[in-house]
Motif scaffolding. Sequence first.
Motif, mmCIF file in Angstrom:
data_model
loop_
_atom_site.group_PDB
_atom_site.id
_atom_site.type_symbol
_atom_site.label_atom_id
_atom_site.label_comp_id
_atom_site.label_asym_id
_atom_site.label_seq_id
_atom_site.Cartn_x
_atom_site.Cartn_y
_atom_site.Cartn_z
ATOM 1 N N PRO A 17 33.416 -11.546 102.598
ATOM 2 C CA PRO A 17 32.340 -12.526 102.434
ATOM 3 C C PRO A 17 32.732 -13.724 101.574
ATOM 4 O O PRO A 17 32.320 -14.861 101.854
ATOM 5 C CB PRO A 17 31.219 -11.714 101.782
ATOM 6 N N LYS B 82 28.202 -13.786 108.327
ATOM 7 C CA LYS B 82 28.369 -12.503 107.645
ATOM 8 C C LYS B 82 27.833 -11.348 108.491
ATOM 9 O O LYS B 82 28.308 -10.210 108.368
ATOM 10 C CB LYS B 82 27.666 -12.547 106.294
ATOM 11 N N MET B 83 26.870 -11.647 109.362
ATOM 12 C CA MET B 83 26.311 -10.623 110.236
ATOM 13 C C MET B 83 27.114 -10.440 111.528
ATOM 14 O O MET B 83 27.131 -9.354 112.108
ATOM 15 C CB MET B 83 24.858 -10.986 110.590
ATOM 16 N N THR C 15 25.086 -17.014 106.610
ATOM 17 C CA THR C 15 24.450 -15.701 106.754
ATOM 18 C C THR C 15 24.672 -15.140 108.151
ATOM 19 O O THR C 15 24.962 -13.947 108.321
ATOM 20 C CB THR C 15 22.941 -15.810 106.461
ATOM 21 N N ALA D 195 32.681 -17.665 102.686
ATOM 22 C CA ALA D 195 31.870 -18.638 101.948
ATOM 23 C C ALA D 195 32.682 -19.789 101.384
ATOM 24 O O ALA D 195 32.208 -20.932 101.353
ATOM 25 C CB ALA D 195 31.112 -17.928 100.830
ATOM 26 N N MET E 58 23.381 -22.381 104.517
ATOM 27 C CA MET E 58 23.283 -20.973 104.140
ATOM 28 C C MET E 58 22.908 -20.124 105.343
ATOM 29 O O MET E 58 23.353 -18.970 105.473
ATOM 30 C CB MET E 58 22.248 -20.799 103.022
ATOM 31 N N GLU E 59 22.120 -20.690 106.252
ATOM 32 C CA GLU E 59 21.735 -19.955 107.461
ATOM 33 C C GLU E 59 22.957 -19.631 108.318
ATOM 34 O O GLU E 59 23.091 -18.513 108.835
ATOM 35 C CB GLU E 59 20.714 -20.756 108.277
#
Length: 264
Positions: free
Chosen positions: A156, A176-177, A173, A160, A169-170
Motif C-alpha cells: 500500500p 488498494k482493492m 482506494t 500511495a 483518494m478514491e
Amino acid sequence: MSERPTKIILVHGSGHGAWCWYKVVAALKSQGYSVTAIDLAACGSDPRRMAVDVTTFEEYAQPLMDLMASVPEGEKIVLVAHSFAGLSLASAMDAFPEKIAVAVFVTAILPDTVHAPWHIFQQTFEHFPEIFSGIKTESVAIPGRSAPFIIATSDPEFLATRLYQNCSMEDLTLAKMMVRPTSFFQEDLSKRAAFSEERYGSVDKVFVLCGEDAALTPDYQRWMMEKSPVKEVMEINGADHMAMLSKPRELCQCIAAIVNSYIR
C-alpha cells in the motif's frame, strides 16, 4: 454519438486491469472513438491466478494476442500500453506489425531490438535500483521449472507514494482493492529472442512521458528512449505513474492527437 472507425486498444500495467482505464475509456467513447481496454491473464476480472493458472509470459500476454488476431486484415489499430505492458505491446508489434498504425508507450517499458527482453531489467537493476523498492517478491516452486517462479506484490505504501501520489483518494482506494499479485517473468523474458527490427522496429512508436512519475522516473523514461529511440515524444506535466487516473483529460488529448496524426 456514432463511433469513429478507429479502434484504440488500451493495455494495463503489471498488477492492474482494464479497470484502471475507466476515465480514459469514458472520455474517448464520448468523443466517438471505438476503444477497448483489456484484462491480461490473471489480471483485473480475469479469473485465472498467477503461478497457478498463469506461469509464462506468453500465457500472460495471450489475451492481447488473441484480440490482435481478431482484427480484420487490412484494418489498422492504435495500441496503447502502460508500464510493464510495453513488453506485451512489443510482442504484439512483432506478431502483427501490419495491423498497428502506431504503438503508444505511456511511461511504459521500451525494449530494444538487440537484446533479450529481460536485458532492460538487468540494466535497470544496475542504473536505477530504487525503482524496485517497495515491491515485495515471493518465490514459488512449480513442477517442471528449473527456477522458482517469482510473484511480485505492490504494498500500500508503494501504491500511495510511487504510483498514485497525484491521484485522488478514491482512485488510490480503488487500487488498494483491485491490484493483484503479478510477475515480471524473468525466466521467460531472459531466454526469449530480441524483438525484431524488421517487425517490431517497423511500427511507429510514440512515447508519452509522465513528468512526475515516481516509479519509472522521467530520467528513467528518457534513458529508455536513448537506448530505443521513438518517432515522437509527448509529455504530460504533473502526471504520476498512473496518468490515466491523475491526468486523464491530458492523456486523452495525447491519444486523440496521435490518432489524428497516424491514422490515414
